[in-house]
Scaffold this active site. Structure first.
Site, PDB file in Angstrom:
ATOM      1  N   PHE A   1     -10.001  11.507   1.250  1.00 61.88           N
ATOM      2  CA  PHE A   1      -9.683  12.095  -0.051  1.00 61.88           C
ATOM      3  C   PHE A   1     -10.801  11.841  -1.053  1.00 61.88           C
ATOM      4  O   PHE A   1     -11.153  12.700  -1.847  1.00 61.88           O
ATOM      5  CB  PHE A   1      -8.345  11.534  -0.572  1.00 61.88           C
ATOM      6  CG  PHE A   1      -7.195  12.033   0.230  1.00 61.88           C
ATOM      7  CD1 PHE A   1      -6.664  13.293   0.010  1.00 61.88           C
ATOM      8  CD2 PHE A   1      -6.665  11.263   1.252  1.00 61.88           C
ATOM      9  CE1 PHE A   1      -5.628  13.772   0.780  1.00 61.88           C
ATOM     10  CE2 PHE A   1      -5.626  11.738   2.027  1.00 61.88           C
ATOM     11  CZ  PHE A   1      -5.106  12.991   1.787  1.00 61.88           C
ATOM     12  N   GLU A   2     -11.358  10.645  -1.006  1.00 62.35           N
ATOM     13  CA  GLU A   2     -12.442  10.341  -1.943  1.00 62.35           C
ATOM     14  C   GLU A   2     -13.702  11.127  -1.575  1.00 62.35           C
ATOM     15  O   GLU A   2     -14.382  11.663  -2.446  1.00 62.35           O
ATOM     16  CB  GLU A   2     -12.728   8.834  -1.949  1.00 62.35           C
ATOM     17  CG  GLU A   2     -13.754   8.483  -3.007  1.00 62.35           C
ATOM     18  CD  GLU A   2     -13.720   7.025  -3.404  1.00 62.35           C
ATOM     19  OE1 GLU A   2     -13.117   6.211  -2.684  1.00 62.35           O
ATOM     20  OE2 GLU A   2     -14.316   6.703  -4.445  1.00 62.35           O
TER      21      GLU A   2
ATOM     22  N   ASP B   1      -0.345  11.878  -4.356  1.00 60.92           N
ATOM     23  CA  ASP B   1      -0.270  13.334  -4.550  1.00 60.92           C
ATOM     24  C   ASP B   1      -0.278  13.619  -6.049  1.00 60.92           C
ATOM     25  O   ASP B   1       0.542  13.065  -6.792  1.00 60.92           O
ATOM     26  CB  ASP B   1       1.013  13.876  -3.898  1.00 60.92           C
ATOM     27  CG  ASP B   1       0.995  13.665  -2.384  1.00 60.92           C
ATOM     28  OD1 ASP B   1      -0.099  13.734  -1.779  1.00 60.92           O
ATOM     29  OD2 ASP B   1       2.081  13.421  -1.802  1.00 60.92           O
TER      30      ASP B   1
ATOM     31  N   THR C   1     -12.069   6.922   1.527  1.00 56.77           N
ATOM     32  CA  THR C   1     -11.277   7.691   2.500  1.00 56.77           C
ATOM     33  C   THR C   1     -11.652   9.157   2.404  1.00 56.77           C
ATOM     34  O   THR C   1     -12.415   9.562   1.541  1.00 56.77           O
ATOM     35  CB  THR C   1      -9.759   7.551   2.243  1.00 56.77           C
ATOM     36  OG1 THR C   1      -9.463   8.136   0.972  1.00 56.77           O
ATOM     37  CG2 THR C   1      -9.291   6.133   2.299  1.00 56.77           C
TER      38      THR C   1
ATOM     39  N   ASP D   1      -8.539  11.214  -8.070  1.00 55.95           N
ATOM     40  CA  ASP D   1      -9.659  12.119  -8.369  1.00 55.95           C
ATOM     41  C   ASP D   1      -9.172  13.267  -9.239  1.00 55.95           C
ATOM     42  O   ASP D   1      -9.889  14.241  -9.411  1.00 55.95           O
ATOM     43  CB  ASP D   1     -10.265  12.675  -7.070  1.00 55.95           C
ATOM     44  CG  ASP D   1      -9.241  13.468  -6.264  1.00 55.95           C
ATOM     45  OD1 ASP D   1      -8.051  13.087  -6.299  1.00 55.95           O
ATOM     46  OD2 ASP D   1      -9.613  14.454  -5.608  1.00 55.95           O
TER      47      ASP D   1
ATOM     48  N   GLU E   1       0.869  -1.185   0.000  1.00 54.67           N
ATOM     49  CA  GLU E   1       0.000   0.000   0.000  1.00 54.67           C
ATOM     50  C   GLU E   1       0.904   1.233   0.000  1.00 54.67           C
ATOM     51  O   GLU E   1       1.531   1.536   1.026  1.00 54.67           O
ATOM     52  CB  GLU E   1      -0.849  -0.065   1.276  1.00 54.67           C
ATOM     53  CG  GLU E   1      -1.906   0.962   1.401  1.00 54.67           C
ATOM     54  CD  GLU E   1      -3.190   0.558   0.695  1.00 54.67           C
ATOM     55  OE1 GLU E   1      -3.327  -0.611   0.262  1.00 54.67           O
ATOM     56  OE2 GLU E   1      -4.025   1.440   0.558  1.00 54.67           O
TER      57      GLU E   1
ATOM     58  N   ASP F   1      10.550   6.567   2.015  1.00 55.96           N
ATOM     59  CA  ASP F   1      10.181   6.712   0.606  1.00 55.96           C
ATOM     60  C   ASP F   1       9.771   5.366  -0.008  1.00 55.96           C
ATOM     61  O   ASP F   1      10.511   4.392   0.055  1.00 55.96           O
ATOM     62  CB  ASP F   1      11.380   7.294  -0.152  1.00 55.96           C
ATOM     63  CG  ASP F   1      11.116   7.352  -1.632  1.00 55.96           C
ATOM     64  OD1 ASP F   1      10.021   7.782  -2.038  1.00 55.96           O
ATOM     65  OD2 ASP F   1      12.001   6.929  -2.406  1.00 55.96           O
TER      66      ASP F   1
ATOM     67  N   LYS G   1       0.979  20.896 -11.145  1.00 59.02           N
ATOM     68  CA  LYS G   1       1.731  21.786 -12.054  1.00 59.02           C
ATOM     69  C   LYS G   1       2.647  20.964 -12.956  1.00 59.02           C
ATOM     70  O   LYS G   1       3.333  20.050 -12.468  1.00 59.02           O
ATOM     71  CB  LYS G   1       2.577  22.764 -11.242  1.00 59.02           C
ATOM     72  CG  LYS G   1       1.731  23.766 -10.484  1.00 59.02           C
ATOM     73  CD  LYS G   1       2.584  24.759  -9.727  1.00 59.02           C
ATOM     74  CE  LYS G   1       1.676  25.722  -8.978  1.00 59.02           C
ATOM     75  NZ  LYS G   1       2.316  26.346  -7.847  1.00 59.02           N
TER      76      LYS G   1
HETATM   77  C1  LIG Z   1      -3.199  12.231  -0.936  1.00 55.90           C
HETATM   78  S1  LIG Z   1      -2.583  11.162   0.290  1.00 55.90           S
HETATM   79  C2  LIG Z   1      -3.564   9.680   0.101  1.00 55.90           C
HETATM   80  C3  LIG Z   1      -3.564   8.810   1.298  1.00 55.90           C
HETATM   81  C4  LIG Z   1      -4.349   7.489   1.199  1.00 55.90           C
HETATM   82  N1  LIG Z   1      -3.835   6.629   0.154  1.00 55.90           N
HETATM   83  C5  LIG Z   1      -5.823   7.722   1.038  1.00 55.90           C
HETATM   84  O1  LIG Z   1      -6.376   7.390  -0.008  1.00 55.90           O
HETATM   85  O2  LIG Z   1      -6.444   8.243   1.970  1.00 55.90           O
HETATM   86  C6  LIG Z   1      -1.013  10.675  -0.384  1.00 55.90           C
HETATM   87  C7  LIG Z   1      -0.083  10.094   0.661  1.00 55.90           C
HETATM   88  O3  LIG Z   1       1.116   9.647   0.046  1.00 55.90           O
HETATM   89  C8  LIG Z   1       2.191   9.899   0.930  1.00 55.90           C
HETATM   90  N2  LIG Z   1       3.435   9.929   0.147  1.00 55.90           N
HETATM   91  C9  LIG Z   1       3.787  10.861  -0.760  1.00 55.90           C
HETATM   92  N3  LIG Z   1       4.972  10.552  -1.293  1.00 55.90           N
HETATM   93  C10 LIG Z   1       5.390   9.398  -0.728  1.00 55.90           C
HETATM   94  C11 LIG Z   1       6.548   8.589  -0.855  1.00 55.90           C
HETATM   95  N4  LIG Z   1       7.521   8.905  -1.704  1.00 55.90           N
HETATM   96  N5  LIG Z   1       6.640   7.461  -0.113  1.00 55.90           N
HETATM   97  C12 LIG Z   1       5.651   7.135   0.757  1.00 55.90           C
HETATM   98  N6  LIG Z   1       4.520   7.865   0.917  1.00 55.90           N
HETATM   99  C13 LIG Z   1       4.396   8.985   0.197  1.00 55.90           C
HETATM  100  C14 LIG Z   1       1.834  11.221   1.575  1.00 55.90           C
HETATM  101  O4  LIG Z   1       2.489  11.421   2.806  1.00 55.90           O
HETATM  102  C15 LIG Z   1       0.318  11.102   1.723  1.00 55.90           C
HETATM  103  O5  LIG Z   1      -0.042  10.585   2.984  1.00 55.90           O
END
Ligand SMILES: C[S@@+](CC[C@H](N)C(=O)[O-])C[C@H]1O[C@@H](n2cnc3c(N)ncnc32)[C@H](O)[C@@H]1O
Length: 206
Positions: free
Chosen positions: A187-188, A114, A185, A150, A40, A92, A118
């Site tokens: 976000f959705e 994310d 979640t 989304d 995940e 990461d 841009k």
């Molecule tokens: C927009 S959130 C979505 C969270 C979750 N998947 C949900 O649907 O609720 C994106 C997540 O990816 C994590 N993230 C971004 N870059 C990452 C990376 N390189 N490695 C691990 N996590 C990362 C961020 O910290 C953030 O919590």
């Protein structure tokens, strides 16, 4: 962090957490058994990971996230649900994936990554050709890569990138229907409220 999250992190991190290492990661060692593994990526607050792991006890869920409160929240949820098939890596995602053996994952989930809207930031997106080739190399043949977003332009870019990978097959010949097993979640919910449609993409490794 809430008191609950602080407590969960302190109690559960030693057994269920790991810092993303520079070197190899062996899922069977992390989970203490050999079972299909779901990765995940960017587990956020962990709601999806915890719900899916609870509904799917025969597979192991390895979450990777950078955000400490989210990691603590997932540990707390896993504890409250009595889950033994969840581990959380902090760091990461791509470094973690690099340390995994090839052909080891049953599925990779990338839910609401994310979007980096841009154009000059598109290079930071998780779904881009070189990253997809890395993720796919850790999937077993027949294993699935499931993405959801989304952000309409990212959804199209994901599709183009995934279609272009010669080792992946689009399971639905287009965007996938929303699967019931993917929990809604924050976000959705936010996307639905704002009127942004959510796209699911489901690809299988050949
Ligand atoms: C927009 S959130 C979505 C969270 C979750 N998947 C949900 O649907 O609720 C994106 C997540 O990816 C994590 N993230 C971004 N870059 C990452 C990376 N390189 N490695 C691990 N996590 C990362 C961020 O910290 C953030 O919590």
């Amino acid at each position: 962090m809430s008191d609950r999250q602080t407590d969960a992190l302190g109690r559960l991190w030693p057994a269920y957490g790991l810092d993303v290492p520079d070197g190899p990661v062996v899922p069977a060692d992390l989970f203490g058994r050999r079972a299909p593994v779901v990765l995940e990526i960017g587990s956020g607050m962990g709601d999806s990971t915890a719900a899916m792991a609870a509904a799917d006890p025969d597979r192991d869920y390895l979450a990777v996230e950078v955000h400490t409160p989210g990691i603590a929240n997932l540990l707390d949820l896993a504890d409250r649900l009595g889950l033994h098939n969840v581990r959380v890596a902090q760091g990461d995602a791509l470094s973690l994936v690099s340390g995994l053996p090839t052909d080891v994952l049953d599925a990779v989930h990338v839910f609401f990554p994310d979007p980096w809207p841009k154009a000059r930031h598109h290079k930071r997106r998780i779904i881009q050709p070189a990253h997809v080739a890395l993720l796919r190399s850790r999937l077993r043949p027949g294993g699935t890569l499931h993405c959801a977003t989304d952000w309409a332009e990212y959804a199209e870019a994901m599709r183009e990138t995934l279609d272009a990978d010669p080792e992946l097959v689009d399971a639905y010949g287009g965007f996938a229907p929303r699967p019931a097993h993917r929990p809604v979640t924050k976000f959705e919910r936010r996307a639905i409220t704002a009127g942004r449609p959510v796209a699911d993409l489901l690809y299988r490794r050949r």
